[in-house]
Scaffold this active site. Structure first.
Site, mmCIF file in Angstrom:
data_model
loop_
_atom_site.group_PDB
_atom_site.id
_atom_site.type_symbol
_atom_site.label_atom_id
_atom_site.label_comp_id
_atom_site.label_asym_id
_atom_site.label_seq_id
_atom_site.Cartn_x
_atom_site.Cartn_y
_atom_site.Cartn_z
ATOM 1 N N GLY A 15 35.817 29.250 54.996
ATOM 2 C CA GLY A 15 35.937 29.004 56.429
ATOM 3 C C GLY A 15 34.832 29.622 57.259
ATOM 4 N N ASN A 110 33.912 16.855 62.495
ATOM 5 C CA ASN A 110 33.554 17.440 61.206
ATOM 6 C C ASN A 110 32.092 17.850 61.255
ATOM 7 O OD1 ASN A 110 33.839 18.091 58.387
ATOM 8 N ND2 ASN A 110 32.755 16.203 57.896
ATOM 9 N N HIS A 112 28.774 18.124 58.673
ATOM 10 C CA HIS A 112 28.312 17.671 57.358
ATOM 11 C C HIS A 112 26.878 18.149 57.152
ATOM 12 C CE1 HIS A 112 28.149 15.017 53.853
ATOM 13 N NE2 HIS A 112 26.954 14.641 54.240
ATOM 14 N N GLU A 177 24.582 25.026 60.766
ATOM 15 C CA GLU A 177 25.955 24.571 61.009
ATOM 16 C C GLU A 177 26.691 25.546 61.918
ATOM 17 O OE1 GLU A 177 28.277 23.493 57.541
ATOM 18 O OE2 GLU A 177 26.443 23.019 56.434
#
Length: 209
Positions: A15, A110, A112, A177
């Site tokens: 996570g 999301n 990716h 990210e």
């Protein structure tokens, strides 16, 4: 927390992107409140982090169900019980049923590790290396029934170096990210408040600008 969108995060492992979202949501002006963290794996390390930050957690194993649809129905029931208004996938390694994806269309993001629409699916870092590209990165995108095909919200770009292997490239992308996911969630939720702007403003943001 009045006026903030109630967000649930779905994880399957450590996570790390979940952590960046939890930290961002601590700011009083951030438009999201993280109300719960769900995992399909009881051993997901991110669950302990969420609990340490006072966030409720839930675990339902996909292995306990005979079909993807039945599992997603159970997941949906848990999200509804929390009062979830929006979902962020953060290293969640399950493909949703079409019915689940359609129900949450426009309410689920999301991240990716590639510059979508390039290199969808599994092992996108190795896909990038095999293709010989000079840059790669990460994409925060809306989730639709088709895998990794939803509209992009924000992308972050990193160079692909000559001595890269998949692990080194993945680590470089992961840093990006963590930077773009909280920014993309803020941007998306704030943009949703103005329907006219949302319809007119469809470009993908590139970070850093």
């Amino acid at each position: 927390m009045s006026g903030k969108t109630k967000v649930a995060i779905l994880i399957s492992g450590r996570g790390s992107n979940m952590k960046s979202l939890i930290q961002a949501a601590k700011d009083s002006d951030y438009p999201a409140e993280i109300i719960g963290v769900f995992s399909n794996r009881a051993d997901a390390a991110g669950l302990e982090y969420a609990q340490e930050h006072g966030i409720q957690t839930a675990v339902i194993s996909h292995k306990d169900f005979d079909s993807r649809e039945a599992f997603c129905d159970a997941l949906d029931a848990q999200l509804e019980a929390w009062g979830t208004e929006f979902i962020c996938l953060a290293g969640y390694m399950r493909i949703h049923s079409n019915a689940f994806a359609e129900k949450w269309l426009g309410k689920m993001l999301n991240v990716h590790p590639s510059l979508l629409p390039l290199f969808k699916g599994l092992k996108p870092q190795q896909q990038a290396l095999d293709a010989g590209v000079k840059v790669s990165g990460a994409t925060v995108h809306e989730v639709t029934p088709e895998l990794d095909a939803g509209p992009s919200v924000m992308q972050g770009v990193v160079p692909v170096l000559e001595d890269d292997d998949a692990d080194r490239l993945a680590a470089r992308i992961l840093t990006v990210e963590h930077q773009i996911y909280p920014k993309a969630l803020r941007y998306f939720l704030e943009k949703r408040k103005n329907t006219d702007q949302q319809k007119a403003d469809q470009q993908t943001l590139i970070w850093p600008q």
